[in-house]
Design a protein around this motif. Structure first.
Motif, PDB file in Angstrom:
ATOM      1  N   SER A 135      58.553  47.030  43.578  1.00 63.55           N
ATOM      2  CA  SER A 135      59.884  46.441  43.523  1.00 63.55           C
ATOM      3  C   SER A 135      60.899  47.561  43.324  1.00 63.55           C
ATOM      4  O   SER A 135      60.532  48.739  43.253  1.00 63.55           O
ATOM      5  CB  SER A 135      59.981  45.429  42.377  1.00 63.55           C
ATOM      6  N   LYS A 136      62.149  47.207  43.208  1.00 62.59           N
ATOM      7  CA  LYS A 136      63.187  48.231  43.059  1.00 62.59           C
ATOM      8  C   LYS A 136      63.168  48.863  41.671  1.00 62.59           C
ATOM      9  O   LYS A 136      63.752  49.926  41.462  1.00 62.59           O
ATOM     10  CB  LYS A 136      64.558  47.617  43.355  1.00 62.59           C
ATOM     11  N   ASN A 137      62.472  48.227  40.721  1.00 57.43           N
ATOM     12  CA  ASN A 137      62.477  48.720  39.341  1.00 57.43           C
ATOM     13  C   ASN A 137      61.146  49.262  38.856  1.00 57.43           C
ATOM     14  O   ASN A 137      61.101  50.027  37.904  1.00 57.43           O
ATOM     15  CB  ASN A 137      62.927  47.603  38.387  1.00 57.43           C
ATOM     16  N   ASN A 138      60.047  48.854  39.489  1.00 59.77           N
ATOM     17  CA  ASN A 138      58.757  49.327  39.009  1.00 59.77           C
ATOM     18  C   ASN A 138      57.698  49.200  40.099  1.00 59.77           C
ATOM     19  O   ASN A 138      57.921  48.574  41.142  1.00 59.77           O
ATOM     20  CB  ASN A 138      58.327  48.581  37.740  1.00 59.77           C
ATOM     21  N   ILE A 139      56.547  49.790  39.823  1.00 60.92           N
ATOM     22  CA  ILE A 139      55.405  49.781  40.753  1.00 60.92           C
ATOM     23  C   ILE A 139      54.170  49.374  39.968  1.00 60.92           C
ATOM     24  O   ILE A 139      53.783  50.043  38.998  1.00 60.92           O
ATOM     25  CB  ILE A 139      55.205  51.166  41.391  1.00 60.92           C
ATOM     26  N   ALA A 140      53.558  48.257  40.377  1.00 60.39           N
ATOM     27  CA  ALA A 140      52.323  47.790  39.750  1.00 60.39           C
ATOM     28  C   ALA A 140      51.160  48.061  40.700  1.00 60.39           C
ATOM     29  O   ALA A 140      51.224  47.698  41.876  1.00 60.39           O
ATOM     30  CB  ALA A 140      52.410  46.295  39.436  1.00 60.39           C
ATOM     31  N   ILE A 141      50.107  48.695  40.198  1.00 59.78           N
ATOM     32  CA  ILE A 141      48.979  49.094  41.035  1.00 59.78           C
ATOM     33  C   ILE A 141      47.678  48.599  40.426  1.00 59.78           C
ATOM     34  O   ILE A 141      47.439  48.739  39.224  1.00 59.78           O
ATOM     35  CB  ILE A 141      48.921  50.627  41.205  1.00 59.78           C
ATOM     36  N   ARG A 142      46.866  48.014  41.285  1.00 56.01           N
ATOM     37  CA  ARG A 142      45.512  47.617  40.896  1.00 56.01           C
ATOM     38  C   ARG A 142      44.539  48.279  41.864  1.00 56.01           C
ATOM     39  O   ARG A 142      44.674  48.151  43.081  1.00 56.01           O
ATOM     40  CB  ARG A 142      45.340  46.100  40.951  1.00 56.01           C
ATOM     41  N   SER A 143      43.574  49.004  41.324  1.00 55.03           N
ATOM     42  CA  SER A 143      42.577  49.712  42.125  1.00 55.03           C
ATOM     43  C   SER A 143      41.234  49.009  41.998  1.00 55.03           C
ATOM     44  O   SER A 143      41.018  48.223  41.069  1.00 55.03           O
ATOM     45  CB  SER A 143      42.449  51.158  41.653  1.00 55.03           C
ATOM     46  N   GLY A 144      40.316  49.321  42.926  1.00 56.88           N
ATOM     47  CA  GLY A 144      39.035  48.658  42.808  1.00 56.88           C
ATOM     48  C   GLY A 144      37.947  49.180  43.723  1.00 56.88           C
ATOM     49  O   GLY A 144      38.161  50.052  44.574  1.00 56.88           O
ATOM     50  N   ILE A 145      36.770  48.627  43.508  1.00 59.29           N
ATOM     51  CA  ILE A 145      35.570  48.872  44.310  1.00 59.29           C
ATOM     52  C   ILE A 145      35.071  47.516  44.779  1.00 59.29           C
ATOM     53  O   ILE A 145      34.992  46.573  43.988  1.00 59.29           O
ATOM     54  CB  ILE A 145      34.468  49.550  43.470  1.00 59.29           C
ATOM     55  N   ASN A 146      34.710  47.420  46.042  1.00 60.17           N
ATOM     56  CA  ASN A 146      34.196  46.164  46.567  1.00 60.17           C
ATOM     57  C   ASN A 146      33.038  46.452  47.519  1.00 60.17           C
ATOM     58  O   ASN A 146      33.070  47.445  48.254  1.00 60.17           O
ATOM     59  CB  ASN A 146      35.304  45.398  47.280  1.00 60.17           C
ATOM     60  N   GLY A 147      32.037  45.582  47.496  1.00 56.40           N
ATOM     61  CA  GLY A 147      30.939  45.715  48.455  1.00 56.40           C
ATOM     62  C   GLY A 147      29.882  46.728  48.082  1.00 56.40           C
ATOM     63  O   GLY A 147      29.091  47.136  48.938  1.00 56.40           O
ATOM     64  N   LEU A 148      29.831  47.138  46.815  1.00 56.84           N
ATOM     65  CA  LEU A 148      28.786  48.060  46.347  1.00 56.84           C
ATOM     66  C   LEU A 148      27.560  47.222  45.987  1.00 56.84           C
ATOM     67  O   LEU A 148      27.511  46.589  44.928  1.00 56.84           O
ATOM     68  CB  LEU A 148      29.280  48.864  45.142  1.00 56.84           C
ATOM     69  N   LEU A 149      26.580  47.210  46.868  1.00 54.47           N
ATOM     70  CA  LEU A 149      25.384  46.377  46.686  1.00 54.47           C
ATOM     71  C   LEU A 149      24.334  47.151  45.896  1.00 54.47           C
ATOM     72  O   LEU A 149      23.922  48.232  46.313  1.00 54.47           O
ATOM     73  CB  LEU A 149      24.826  45.960  48.052  1.00 54.47           C
ATOM     74  N   VAL A 150      23.930  46.594  44.748  1.00 55.25           N
ATOM     75  CA  VAL A 150      22.972  47.274  43.883  1.00 55.25           C
ATOM     76  C   VAL A 150      21.816  46.330  43.553  1.00 55.25           C
ATOM     77  O   VAL A 150      21.963  45.109  43.565  1.00 55.25           O
ATOM     78  CB  VAL A 150      23.639  47.779  42.582  1.00 55.25           C
ATOM     79  N   LEU A 151      20.661  46.922  43.259  1.00 57.99           N
ATOM     80  CA  LEU A 151      19.466  46.156  42.901  1.00 57.99           C
ATOM     81  C   LEU A 151      18.585  46.997  41.999  1.00 57.99           C
ATOM     82  O   LEU A 151      18.468  48.209  42.191  1.00 57.99           O
ATOM     83  CB  LEU A 151      18.703  45.753  44.162  1.00 57.99           C
TER      84      LEU A 151
END
Length: 299
Positions: A135-151
């Motif tokens: 936005s004009k006043n701030n920046i919100a950021i969300r990061s992530g990992i997806n699709g990491l298949l583990v067993l």
């Protein structure tokens, strides 16, 4: 009279590939899928068929390419912030830019024991994700990992749960555990583009740390439940990265069921004798959690 409660529009599924050529002949490649959705004073384009406030989605697509040329695309948090900031600064009537970046995995080949300078392979469906709201006043950021298949084939248990007239699941002290990791972490709000630039080195470190914690905890812990294991992962990531507000996991429990083969010549294939299993595509358990810092830690 009806009124618009919320509206946004933009360009989705924009595929971007960038190559960085190093002086020594080594090349670095990044492939992304980008989405930009804009919000602001755009209601009349819906209610009055007035297109005067509309930045064409084709123009948005072109801007995605141009900003990828003008700015680094790694870490993706930085690129997303540059891209979104452009729209809210360029167009006075656009108040918010929602930017999603999915970075696809290309791993450098090793040939005759040496990293190849310009050849890569796709070693799984895992992606790195960023969702930014600028936005004009701030920046919100969300990061992530997806699709990491583990067993893991052992080192997981599940017992002590509610048993009633609806329960058929046996309690187990040793089972197969597999999941498709969906992990995200929300950064404390940035007040400006310069604040994002200052944080640039932290984005990769957080991603590498979250990925390492996820796999190490998964592999090493004799898990009493998916719920407890994912909570411990969140705790460790929050401790590693002080700049985060929350960490969340969404983990489907991908089941592998024993097969009773005793009907054929008395073959033992259950309990401690189980070796052959039937992987299940569904239904599956789904466990989610979001862990935030305590109020005391924010003071």
């Amino acid at each position: 009279m009806p009124s618009i409660a919320a509206a946004r529009y933009g360009k989705d599924n924009v595929r971007v590939y960038k190559v960085e050529r190093q002086a020594d002949g080594t090349q670095i490649v990044t492939e992304m899928t980008v989405c930009v959705l804009l919000e602001g004073e755009i209601d009349v384009s819906y209610t009055k068929a007035d297109n005067s406030p509309v930045v064409a989605t084709d123009s948005i697509k072109n801007t995605i390419y141009i900003k990828a040329k003008e700015h680094p695309v790694t870490p993706p948090e930085l690129y997303a912030a540059y891209l979104g900031t452009h729209f809210v600064e360029k167009y006075a009537h656009i108040h918010t830019a929602n930017v999603s970046v999915i970075t696809h995995r290309w791993t450098r080949m090793t040939i005759d024991g040496k990293p190849h300078p310009h050849s890569f392979y796709r070693d799984g469906s895992e992606v790195r994700t960023v969702e930014a709201k600028i936005s004009k006043n701030n920046i919100a950021i969300r990061s992530g990992i997806n699709g990491l298949l583990v067993l893991k084939s052992t080192g997981s248990q599940f017992h002590g749960f509610v048993r009633d007239e609806f329960t058929t699941l046996p309690e187990v002290w040793d089972r197969i555990l597999s999941t498709d990791v969906d992990c995200g972490w929300a950064w404390k709000t940035f007040t400006s583009m310069s604040a994002v630039e200052e944080a640039t080195p932290k984005f990769n470190r957080a991603w590498e740390g979250a990925r390492s914690i996820t796999m190490k905890t998964f592999a090493e812990e004799n898990s009493p439940s998916v719920q407890n294991t994912m909570y411990k992962m969140c705790e460790s990531i929050l401790e590693l990265v002080p700049e985060l507000d929350t960490v969340n996991y969404k983990l489907p429990n991908k089941h592998y069921f024993e097969i009773d083969l005793s009907w054929h010549k008395g073959i033992k294939n259950t309990g401690k004798d189980a070796e052959v299993y039937a992987p299940q595509s569904g239904p599956n358990g789904l466990i989610e959690v979001t862990v935030a810092r305590s109020q005391a830690s924010k003071l």
